[in-house]
Write a protein that holds these residues in place. Sequence first.
Motif, PDB file in Angstrom:
ATOM      1  N   SER A   1      85.647 -18.963  28.916  1.00 52.70           N
ATOM      2  CA  SER A   1      84.361 -19.163  29.592  1.00 52.70           C
ATOM      3  C   SER A   1      83.301 -18.190  29.084  1.00 52.70           C
ATOM      4  CB  SER A   1      84.527 -19.010  31.103  1.00 52.70           C
ATOM      5  OG  SER A   1      84.765 -17.660  31.453  1.00 52.70           O
ATOM      6  N   LYS A   2      83.702 -17.138  28.424  1.00 56.38           N
ATOM      7  CA  LYS A   2      82.762 -16.163  27.877  1.00 56.38           C
ATOM      8  C   LYS A   2      82.228 -16.564  26.508  1.00 56.38           C
ATOM      9  CE  LYS A   2      84.764 -12.289  30.380  1.00 56.38           C
ATOM     10  NZ  LYS A   2      85.381 -10.960  30.263  1.00 56.38           N
ATOM     11  N   ASN A   3      82.812 -17.613  25.907  1.00 47.53           N
ATOM     12  CA  ASN A   3      82.349 -18.085  24.600  1.00 47.53           C
ATOM     13  C   ASN A   3      80.931 -18.621  24.719  1.00 47.53           C
ATOM     14  OD1 ASN A   3      84.716 -17.474  23.316  1.00 47.53           O
ATOM     15  ND2 ASN A   3      85.547 -19.535  23.460  1.00 47.53           N
ATOM     16  N   LYS A   4      80.165 -18.458  23.666  1.00 48.90           N
ATOM     17  CA  LYS A   4      78.812 -18.987  23.617  1.00 48.90           C
ATOM     18  C   LYS A   4      78.809 -20.139  22.615  1.00 48.90           C
ATOM     19  CE  LYS A   4      76.724 -14.575  24.690  1.00 48.90           C
ATOM     20  NZ  LYS A   4      75.856 -13.498  24.218  1.00 48.90           N
TER      21      LYS A   4
ATOM     22  N   LYS B   1      91.493 -19.010  30.259  1.00 44.69           N
ATOM     23  CA  LYS B   1      90.322 -19.767  30.705  1.00 44.69           C
ATOM     24  C   LYS B   1      89.144 -18.830  30.956  1.00 44.69           C
ATOM     25  CE  LYS B   1      92.579 -23.814  32.682  1.00 44.69           C
ATOM     26  NZ  LYS B   1      92.892 -24.559  33.910  1.00 44.69           N
ATOM     27  N   LEU B   2      89.428 -17.665  31.536  1.00 51.33           N
ATOM     28  CA  LEU B   2      88.381 -16.676  31.759  1.00 51.33           C
ATOM     29  C   LEU B   2      87.783 -16.225  30.428  1.00 51.33           C
ATOM     30  CD1 LEU B   2      86.853 -14.697  33.674  1.00 51.33           C
ATOM     31  CD2 LEU B   2      88.695 -13.086  33.196  1.00 51.33           C
ATOM     32  N   LEU B   3      88.649 -15.950  29.458  1.00 47.03           N
ATOM     33  CA  LEU B   3      88.151 -15.549  28.138  1.00 47.03           C
ATOM     34  C   LEU B   3      87.345 -16.673  27.494  1.00 47.03           C
ATOM     35  CD1 LEU B   3      91.202 -13.648  26.601  1.00 47.03           C
ATOM     36  CD2 LEU B   3      89.126 -12.681  27.565  1.00 47.03           C
TER      37      LEU B   3
ATOM     38  N   HIS C   1      93.921 -16.399  32.640  1.00 45.56           N
ATOM     39  CA  HIS C   1      93.282 -15.354  31.831  1.00 45.56           C
ATOM     40  C   HIS C   1      92.613 -15.961  30.593  1.00 45.56           C
ATOM     41  CE1 HIS C   1      92.551 -11.534  29.922  1.00 45.56           C
ATOM     42  NE2 HIS C   1      93.224 -11.945  28.853  1.00 45.56           N
TER      43      HIS C   1
END
Length: 94
Positions: free
Chosen positions: A50-53, A46-48, A44
């Motif tokens: 991956s949304k970082n810019k 890692k999923l969050l 979870h």
Amino acid sequence: MAEYGGFNSLDALIDATVPKSISIDNVKLPKFDEGLTEAQMIEHMKLLASKNKVFKSFIGMGYYNTYVPPVILRNIMENPSWYTQYTPYQAEIA
């Protein structure tokens, strides 16, 4: 803590503290209600992540290509008493 502050519940304290314009009614996180294993939580997170810019950082770029008169360089920038931790002048330099 809520009782010490004069509130009947933690929800009452939060309602008095957080403005209505930014509060969310009924925040439910069903994914976490039953708990997660360590592996599920890592997945979870890692999923969050991956949304970082990623943005370009301009920290420290303000001094580049700047003309600093020699009197400033000699008397302030080259004098560590202006910017060491033992001086009251740090705020002026920053």
